[in-house]
Design a protein around this motif. Structure first.
Motif, PDB file in Angstrom:
ATOM      1  N   LEU A  26       0.789  -1.186  -0.012  1.00 51.50           N
ATOM      2  CA  LEU A  26      -0.006  -0.026  -0.144  1.00 51.50           C
ATOM      3  C   LEU A  26       0.640   1.455   0.265  1.00 51.50           C
ATOM      4  O   LEU A  26       0.712   1.890  -0.707  1.00 51.50           O
ATOM      5  CB  LEU A  26      -1.203   0.148   1.435  1.00 51.50           C
ATOM      6  N   THR A  27       2.275   1.037   0.828  1.00 50.66           N
ATOM      7  CA  THR A  27       2.599   2.242   0.845  1.00 50.66           C
ATOM      8  C   THR A  27       3.441   2.593  -0.905  1.00 50.66           C
ATOM      9  O   THR A  27       3.770   3.833  -1.266  1.00 50.66           O
ATOM     10  CB  THR A  27       4.268   2.453   1.860  1.00 50.66           C
ATOM     11  N   CYS A  28       3.837   1.601  -1.165  1.00 50.70           N
ATOM     12  CA  CYS A  28       4.315   1.624  -2.592  1.00 50.70           C
ATOM     13  C   CYS A  28       3.110   1.803  -3.235  1.00 50.70           C
ATOM     14  O   CYS A  28       3.945   2.887  -4.950  1.00 50.70           O
ATOM     15  CB  CYS A  28       5.297   0.399  -2.945  1.00 50.70           C
ATOM     16  N   LEU A  29       1.693   1.135  -3.495  1.00 50.21           N
ATOM     17  CA  LEU A  29       1.234   2.110  -4.292  1.00 50.21           C
ATOM     18  C   LEU A  29       0.752   3.548  -4.133  1.00 50.21           C
ATOM     19  O   LEU A  29       0.489   4.312  -5.161  1.00 50.21           O
ATOM     20  CB  LEU A  29      -0.393   1.343  -4.197  1.00 50.21           C
ATOM     21  N   GLY A  30       0.564   3.906  -2.849  1.00 48.72           N
ATOM     22  CA  GLY A  30       0.949   5.823  -2.579  1.00 48.72           C
ATOM     23  C   GLY A  30       2.106   6.601  -3.283  1.00 48.72           C
ATOM     24  O   GLY A  30       1.916   7.414  -3.875  1.00 48.72           O
ATOM     25  N   PHE A  31       3.265   5.567  -3.193  1.00 48.89           N
ATOM     26  CA  PHE A  31       4.036   6.665  -3.766  1.00 48.89           C
ATOM     27  C   PHE A  31       3.359   6.664  -5.649  1.00 48.89           C
ATOM     28  O   PHE A  31       4.603   7.889  -6.354  1.00 48.89           O
ATOM     29  CB  PHE A  31       5.931   5.729  -3.331  1.00 48.89           C
ATOM     30  N   LEU A  32       3.519   5.170  -6.273  1.00 47.48           N
ATOM     31  CA  LEU A  32       3.046   5.497  -7.640  1.00 47.48           C
ATOM     32  C   LEU A  32       1.943   6.566  -8.140  1.00 47.48           C
ATOM     33  O   LEU A  32       2.297   7.363  -9.133  1.00 47.48           O
ATOM     34  CB  LEU A  32       2.453   3.978  -7.891  1.00 47.48           C
ATOM     35  N   ILE A  33       0.653   5.946  -6.932  1.00 50.71           N
ATOM     36  CA  ILE A  33      -0.189   7.508  -7.323  1.00 50.71           C
ATOM     37  C   ILE A  33       0.320   9.032  -6.743  1.00 50.71           C
ATOM     38  O   ILE A  33       0.142   9.984  -7.935  1.00 50.71           O
ATOM     39  CB  ILE A  33      -1.131   7.089  -6.079  1.00 50.71           C
ATOM     40  N   GLU A  34       1.580   8.691  -6.009  1.00 49.93           N
ATOM     41  CA  GLU A  34       2.160  10.808  -5.930  1.00 49.93           C
ATOM     42  C   GLU A  34       2.317  10.928  -7.568  1.00 49.93           C
ATOM     43  O   GLU A  34       2.252  11.788  -7.961  1.00 49.93           O
ATOM     44  CB  GLU A  34       3.084  10.471  -4.581  1.00 49.93           C
ATOM     45  N   ALA A  35       2.992  10.026  -7.939  1.00 49.83           N
ATOM     46  CA  ALA A  35       4.513   9.612  -9.159  1.00 49.83           C
ATOM     47  C   ALA A  35       3.130  10.491 -10.255  1.00 49.83           C
ATOM     48  O   ALA A  35       3.625  11.051 -10.710  1.00 49.83           O
ATOM     49  CB  ALA A  35       4.782   8.581  -9.409  1.00 49.83           C
ATOM     50  N   SER A  36       2.505   9.407 -10.526  1.00 50.71           N
ATOM     51  CA  SER A  36       1.287   9.544 -11.228  1.00 50.71           C
ATOM     52  C   SER A  36       0.972  11.129 -11.336  1.00 50.71           C
ATOM     53  O   SER A  36       0.568  11.498 -12.717  1.00 50.71           O
ATOM     54  CB  SER A  36       0.077   8.484 -11.107  1.00 50.71           C
ATOM     55  N   VAL A  85       6.596   1.987 -14.211  1.00 50.72           N
ATOM     56  CA  VAL A  85       5.269   0.915 -13.539  1.00 50.72           C
ATOM     57  C   VAL A  85       4.699   2.115 -13.724  1.00 50.72           C
ATOM     58  O   VAL A  85       4.080   2.819 -13.002  1.00 50.72           O
ATOM     59  CB  VAL A  85       5.842   0.886 -12.180  1.00 50.72           C
ATOM     60  N   VAL A  86       3.844   1.409 -14.004  1.00 50.93           N
ATOM     61  CA  VAL A  86       2.254   2.417 -14.554  1.00 50.93           C
ATOM     62  C   VAL A  86       0.433   2.098 -14.137  1.00 50.93           C
ATOM     63  O   VAL A  86       0.223   0.091 -14.153  1.00 50.93           O
ATOM     64  CB  VAL A  86       2.214   2.283 -16.477  1.00 50.93           C
ATOM     65  N   MET A  87      -0.009   2.950 -13.675  1.00 52.63           N
ATOM     66  CA  MET A  87      -1.073   2.275 -13.177  1.00 52.63           C
ATOM     67  C   MET A  87      -1.805   2.101 -13.759  1.00 52.63           C
ATOM     68  O   MET A  87      -1.915   2.524 -15.034  1.00 52.63           O
ATOM     69  CB  MET A  87      -1.665   3.969 -12.253  1.00 52.63           C
ATOM     70  N   GLU A  88      -2.546   0.784 -13.507  1.00 52.10           N
ATOM     71  CA  GLU A  88      -3.746   0.443 -13.983  1.00 52.10           C
ATOM     72  C   GLU A  88      -4.941   1.627 -14.201  1.00 52.10           C
ATOM     73  O   GLU A  88      -5.296   2.613 -13.878  1.00 52.10           O
ATOM     74  CB  GLU A  88      -4.285  -0.758 -14.105  1.00 52.10           C
ATOM     75  N   GLU A  89      -6.407   1.536 -15.337  1.00 56.09           N
ATOM     76  CA  GLU A  89      -7.186   2.690 -15.343  1.00 56.09           C
ATOM     77  C   GLU A  89      -8.119   2.578 -14.386  1.00 56.09           C
ATOM     78  O   GLU A  89      -8.321   3.610 -14.300  1.00 56.09           O
ATOM     79  CB  GLU A  89      -7.095   2.362 -17.052  1.00 56.09           C
ATOM     80  N   THR A  90      -8.280   1.537 -13.798  1.00 54.05           N
ATOM     81  CA  THR A  90      -9.090   0.834 -13.402  1.00 54.05           C
ATOM     82  C   THR A  90      -8.743   1.461 -11.721  1.00 54.05           C
ATOM     83  O   THR A  90      -9.689   1.274 -10.765  1.00 54.05           O
ATOM     84  CB  THR A  90     -10.098  -0.237 -13.396  1.00 54.05           C
ATOM     85  N   ALA A  91      -7.487   1.492 -11.380  1.00 60.02           N
ATOM     86  CA  ALA A  91      -7.091   1.677 -10.595  1.00 60.02           C
ATOM     87  C   ALA A  91      -7.479   2.869  -9.328  1.00 60.02           C
ATOM     88  O   ALA A  91      -7.876   2.229  -8.095  1.00 60.02           O
ATOM     89  CB  ALA A  91      -5.113   1.509 -10.054  1.00 60.02           C
ATOM     90  N   GLN A  92      -7.306   3.934 -10.085  1.00 57.28           N
ATOM     91  CA  GLN A  92      -7.915   5.352  -9.194  1.00 57.28           C
ATOM     92  C   GLN A  92      -9.098   4.560  -8.449  1.00 57.28           C
ATOM     93  O   GLN A  92      -9.686   5.049  -7.544  1.00 57.28           O
ATOM     94  CB  GLN A  92      -7.756   5.900 -10.340  1.00 57.28           C
ATOM     95  N   GLY A  93     -10.071   4.094  -9.157  1.00 56.64           N
ATOM     96  CA  GLY A  93     -11.399   4.225  -8.876  1.00 56.64           C
ATOM     97  C   GLY A  93     -11.684   3.240  -7.640  1.00 56.64           C
ATOM     98  O   GLY A  93     -13.000   3.292  -6.596  1.00 56.64           O
ATOM     99  N   ARG A  94     -10.499   2.132  -7.936  1.00 54.82           N
ATOM    100  CA  ARG A  94     -11.119   0.847  -6.474  1.00 54.82           C
ATOM    101  C   ARG A  94     -10.337   2.102  -5.846  1.00 54.82           C
ATOM    102  O   ARG A  94     -11.496   1.359  -4.761  1.00 54.82           O
ATOM    103  CB  ARG A  94      -9.761  -0.146  -7.234  1.00 54.82           C
ATOM    104  N   ILE A  95      -9.660   2.182  -5.554  1.00 56.11           N
ATOM    105  CA  ILE A  95      -9.023   3.228  -4.551  1.00 56.11           C
ATOM    106  C   ILE A  95      -9.374   4.358  -4.335  1.00 56.11           C
ATOM    107  O   ILE A  95      -9.916   3.757  -2.650  1.00 56.11           O
ATOM    108  CB  ILE A  95      -6.975   4.027  -4.784  1.00 56.11           C
ATOM    109  N   LEU A  96     -10.319   4.813  -4.581  1.00 56.26           N
ATOM    110  CA  LEU A  96     -11.295   6.165  -4.594  1.00 56.26           C
ATOM    111  C   LEU A  96     -12.550   5.257  -3.725  1.00 56.26           C
ATOM    112  O   LEU A  96     -13.078   5.551  -2.837  1.00 56.26           O
ATOM    113  CB  LEU A  96     -11.407   6.297  -5.050  1.00 56.26           C
ATOM    114  N   GLU A  97     -12.447   4.397  -4.149  1.00 58.79           N
ATOM    115  CA  GLU A  97     -13.383   3.589  -3.338  1.00 58.79           C
ATOM    116  C   GLU A  97     -13.655   2.685  -1.481  1.00 58.79           C
ATOM    117  O   GLU A  97     -14.251   3.405  -1.041  1.00 58.79           O
ATOM    118  CB  GLU A  97     -14.057   2.173  -3.531  1.00 58.79           C
TER     119      GLU A  97
END
Length: 157
Positions: A26-36, A85-97
């Motif tokens: 989750l921490t790494c995912l946060g770094f990826l979201i921040e970078a994106s 490393v690229v975020m999947e298109e559906t990831a943002q919506g899943r995370i915001l849920e």
């Protein structure tokens, strides 16, 4: 402050579990979201550095994030050894849920403050984060010192 940090840590564990991840993932995912959000593209080595993990550990994190459908890896066309490393298109919506209700509550809380008060809060959190970074760096550096060296210093001083 300590209570808020503890609550946040427990919250991260609960959120990670709900997302099918562990806290490191989750921490790494946060770094990826921040970078994106900043328009940056990260390679696995960048993520390892930010998360303070070995490249081998990051490979495991990326395997789990990819299997869970949050990211995908793409080869650099000019250097096939580099993997973005690229975020999947559906990831943002899943995370915001999951995070959405928290963000809504925070937005409502900020609505209770005026621009000058928000500026003070922003300044405080920015400066506090910097101070935490410095203190944690000192703690890490102290952890790398030999315990016998530290003990002999304290006896001499």
């Amino acid at each position: 402050m300590d209570r808020m940090i503890a609550t946040a840590q427990f919250g991260q564990q609960d959120i990670a579990r709900r997302m099918g991840l562990n806290v490191t993932d989750l921490t790494c995912l946060g770094f990826l979201i921040e970078a994106s959000a900043a328009g940056e593209s990260l390679v696995a080595g960048d993520l390892a550095e930010r998360a303070r993990l070995t490249t081998g550990a990051v490979t495991g994190v990326l395997n789990r994030l990819e299997k869970a459908g949050y990211i995908r890896r793409t080869a650099d066309p000019s250097d096939r050894r580099r993997v973005y490393v690229v975020m999947e298109e559906t990831a943002q919506g899943r995370i915001l849920e999951i995070y959405g209700p928290v963000y809504q509550r925070l937005a409502a809380l900020f609505g209770d403050y005026g621009p000058e008060e928000i500026a003070v809060l922003t300044d405080w959190f920015t400066r506090a984060r910097s101070m935490f970074d410095e203190a944690l760096h000192e703690i890490r550096e102290g952890a790398s010192a030999s315990p016998s060296t530290d003990a002999s210093r304290s006896r001499q001083g």
